[in-house]
Design an enzyme around this catalytic site. Structure first.
Site, mmCIF file in Angstrom:
data_model
loop_
_atom_site.group_PDB
_atom_site.id
_atom_site.type_symbol
_atom_site.label_atom_id
_atom_site.label_comp_id
_atom_site.label_asym_id
_atom_site.label_seq_id
_atom_site.Cartn_x
_atom_site.Cartn_y
_atom_site.Cartn_z
ATOM 1 N N ALA A 64 0.862 -1.175 0.000
ATOM 2 C CA ALA A 64 0.000 0.000 0.000
ATOM 3 C C ALA A 64 0.905 1.233 0.000
ATOM 4 C CB ALA A 64 -0.873 -0.024 1.240
ATOM 5 N N GLY A 109 0.623 -5.014 0.845
ATOM 6 C CA GLY A 109 -0.511 -5.107 -0.082
ATOM 7 C C GLY A 109 -0.153 -5.821 -1.383
ATOM 8 N N GLU A 112 -0.440 -9.402 -0.592
ATOM 9 C CA GLU A 112 -1.885 -9.645 -0.419
ATOM 10 C C GLU A 112 -2.597 -9.689 -1.775
ATOM 11 O OE1 GLU A 112 -1.988 -6.371 2.348
ATOM 12 O OE2 GLU A 112 -2.761 -7.680 3.926
ATOM 13 N N GLU A 132 4.104 -5.043 7.648
ATOM 14 C CA GLU A 132 3.246 -4.018 8.266
ATOM 15 C C GLU A 132 3.567 -3.719 9.726
ATOM 16 O OE1 GLU A 132 2.194 -6.356 6.239
ATOM 17 O OE2 GLU A 132 0.756 -5.540 4.808
HETATM 18 N N1 DAK Z 1 4.583 3.241 -0.680
HETATM 19 C C1 DAK Z 1 4.971 4.415 -1.222
HETATM 20 N N2 DAK Z 1 6.118 4.549 -1.890
HETATM 21 C C2 DAK Z 1 6.931 3.494 -1.988
HETATM 22 C C3 DAK Z 1 6.587 2.240 -1.440
HETATM 23 C C4 DAK Z 1 5.338 2.130 -0.758
HETATM 24 N N3 DAK Z 1 4.913 0.989 -0.229
HETATM 25 N N4 DAK Z 1 7.597 1.379 -1.688
HETATM 26 C C5 DAK Z 1 8.518 2.062 -2.380
HETATM 27 N N5 DAK Z 1 8.124 3.337 -2.569
HETATM 28 C C6 DAK Z 1 8.837 4.409 -3.257
HETATM 29 C C7 DAK Z 1 9.991 4.917 -2.414
HETATM 30 O O1 DAK Z 1 9.529 5.848 -1.471
HETATM 31 C C8 DAK Z 1 10.876 5.536 -3.460
HETATM 32 O O2 DAK Z 1 10.341 6.779 -3.822
HETATM 33 P P1 DAK Z 1 11.315 8.071 -4.073
HETATM 34 O O3 DAK Z 1 12.082 8.222 -2.814
HETATM 35 O O4 DAK Z 1 12.172 7.650 -5.251
HETATM 36 O O5 DAK Z 1 10.364 9.196 -4.379
HETATM 37 C C9 DAK Z 1 10.692 4.612 -4.659
HETATM 38 O O6 DAK Z 1 9.464 3.903 -4.429
HETATM 39 C C10 DAK Z 1 11.792 3.578 -4.795
HETATM 40 O O7 DAK Z 1 11.926 2.934 -3.547
HETATM 41 P P2 DAK Z 1 13.330 2.764 -2.781
HETATM 42 O O8 DAK Z 1 14.249 3.892 -3.116
HETATM 43 O O9 DAK Z 1 13.028 2.519 -1.352
HETATM 44 O O10 DAK Z 1 13.890 1.439 -3.473
HETATM 45 P P3 DAK Z 1 14.870 0.365 -2.873
HETATM 46 O O11 DAK Z 1 15.245 -0.526 -3.987
HETATM 47 O O12 DAK Z 1 15.960 1.003 -2.075
HETATM 48 O O13 DAK Z 1 13.968 -0.470 -1.813
HETATM 49 C C11 DAK Z 1 12.013 -1.636 -1.103
HETATM 50 C C12 DAK Z 1 12.908 -1.236 -2.276
HETATM 51 C C13 DAK Z 1 10.760 -2.355 -1.679
HETATM 52 C C14 DAK Z 1 12.762 -2.646 -0.197
HETATM 53 C C15 DAK Z 1 11.622 -0.400 -0.292
HETATM 54 O O14 DAK Z 1 11.093 0.573 -1.197
HETATM 55 C C16 DAK Z 1 10.576 -0.662 0.736
HETATM 56 O O15 DAK Z 1 10.857 -1.220 1.803
HETATM 57 N N6 DAK Z 1 9.309 -0.220 0.443
HETATM 58 C C17 DAK Z 1 8.223 -0.346 1.387
HETATM 59 C C18 DAK Z 1 7.762 -1.774 1.467
HETATM 60 C C19 DAK Z 1 6.676 -1.930 2.489
HETATM 61 O O16 DAK Z 1 6.855 -1.706 3.703
HETATM 62 N N7 DAK Z 1 5.491 -2.299 1.999
HETATM 63 C C20 DAK Z 1 4.360 -2.548 2.851
HETATM 64 C C21 DAK Z 1 3.535 -1.292 2.883
HETATM 65 S S1 DAK Z 1 2.301 -1.384 4.111
HETATM 66 C C22 DAK Z 1 -4.850 -1.391 5.723
HETATM 67 C C23 DAK Z 1 -4.817 -1.422 4.366
HETATM 68 C C24 DAK Z 1 -3.692 -1.817 3.715
HETATM 69 C C25 DAK Z 1 -2.578 -2.158 4.421
HETATM 70 C C26 DAK Z 1 -2.620 -2.113 5.788
HETATM 71 C C27 DAK Z 1 -3.737 -1.727 6.447
HETATM 72 N N8 DAK Z 1 -6.067 -0.990 6.430
HETATM 73 C C28 DAK Z 1 -6.639 0.242 6.072
HETATM 74 C C29 DAK Z 1 -6.431 -1.665 7.617
HETATM 75 C C30 DAK Z 1 -1.383 -2.474 3.700
HETATM 76 C C31 DAK Z 1 -0.199 -2.045 4.165
HETATM 77 C C32 DAK Z 1 1.007 -2.135 3.376
HETATM 78 O O17 DAK Z 1 1.062 -2.646 2.292
#
Ligand code: DAK
Length: 259
Positions: A64, A109, A112, A132
């Site tokens: 997400a 997400g 998921e 998360e």
């Molecule tokens: N959201 C927004 N931007 C993201 C992103 C994300 N999930 N993942 C990556 N990006 C963006 C980065 O901010 C960066 O943007 P700029 O800085 O260039 O503007 C760009 O994509 C490239 O990312 P990185 O520079 O970080 O790239 P790396 O190769 O160094 O790292 C990475 C890749 C995938 C390991 C890293 O980007 C990362 O850890 N990303 C986050 C992964 C993550 O934590 N995903 C889970 C998100 S939480 C709910 C509904 C839904 C959910 C929960 C509750 N309810 C309402 C109850 C779902 C939650 C989730 O999915």
């Protein structure tokens, strides 16, 4: 649509989440357009199988959109979660099979989304995880439910509580994905599988999907009842008569009519 590409080739539709600069993270816009794309594909009765993938060679969906989520109120988070879950449930119950072609990060997400598909094919570069709790939230698009059902409660809890990512080979070992391919072979393999599915009687494939999905929600006797119903419903289709006639007349190149 700005964030979704839709391409139909023969009986196979490919939906590509196209926001590579943010690693295809699921913003509200992406979810809204994904929902629209699914409705468009659903309306095209010539589509017998769908592939969902991510643009670029780095990420399927990195979760997400964290930037968009950060300042949400409890009510806004609930609405966002509800909408995302509706879209993912639409995929899970879609009238034909949906294959996830996971071409890189499938986090939060993204994992998921992949789990709401019927079949998951992964690139050897793919990375899976539910990170998360490291962000102070629980999985919100069905992760606590589908991961436990797919890989068992113990491994799901290890992945979710630990917020630790796993690589494609581990995802294969725990049954999270059906197969792993070199990245450059992934889409070809997904297409081959989709075309193989699309060659079969579409109504029988759809009924099989329903029987498996509904049966998993019930006990074995209830499941067998569902199967008997879906099986007998096939005998109201032209494709049942056609498929069996082809066998008896030794016709090899079948073309089902989806009727
Ligand atoms: N959201 C927004 N931007 C993201 C992103 C994300 N999930 N993942 C990556 N990006 C963006 C980065 O901010 C960066 O943007 P700029 O800085 O260039 O503007 C760009 O994509 C490239 O990312 P990185 O520079 O970080 O790239 P790396 O190769 O160094 O790292 C990475 C890749 C995938 C390991 C890293 O980007 C990362 O850890 N990303 C986050 C992964 C993550 O934590 N995903 C889970 C998100 S939480 C709910 C509904 C839904 C959910 C929960 C509750 N309810 C309402 C109850 C779902 C939650 C989730 O999915």
């Amino acid at each position: 649509m700005e964030t979704i590409l839709l391409n139909t080739e023969g009986h196979v539709a490919t939906i590509t989440i196209n926001r590579p600069k943010a690693l295809n993270a699921l913003s509200t816009q992406v979810l809204t357009e994904l929902n629209e794309a699914l409705d468009e594909v659903n309306a095209n009765k010539d589509v017998y199988c769908v592939i969902i993938t991510g643009a670029g060679d780095k990420s399927f969906v990195a979760g997400a959109d964290i930037a968009e989520m950060k300042d949400k109120s409890v009510e806004e988070a609930a609405a966002y979660g509800k909408f995302g879950n509706e879209v993912f449930r639409k995929i899970e119950t879609f009238r034909c099979p949906v294959i996830a072609a996971i071409n890189g990060f499938a986090l939060g997400g993204g994992c998921e989304l992949a789990m709401s598909c019927d079949i998951r094919l992964a690139a050897d570069t793919a990375v899976f995880g539910q990170p998360e709790v490291g962000l102070g939230i629980t999985p919100g698009f069905g992760g606590t439910q589908r991961l436990a059902r797919l890989v068992g409660a113990g491994i799901a809890k290890e992945m979710i509580f630990g917020a630790r990512n796993i690589k494609a080979d581990r995802a294969y070992a725990i049954n999270l994905v059906n197969a792993v391919y070199p990245l450059e072979e992934l889409m070809g393999a997904a297409m081959k599988m989709a075309n193989g599915i699309a060659k079969n009687a579409p109504i029988a494939v759809a009924y099989s999907k329903q029987a498996i999905n509904k049966g998993l929600q019930t006990d074995i006797d209830g499941g067998i009842e569902i199967e008997v119903e879906e099986f007998s419903n096939c005998f109201a289709t032209e494709d049942q008569t056609y498929g069996m006639t082809c066998f008896l007349e030794k016709v090899k190149d079948k073309a089902f009519s989806n009727k």
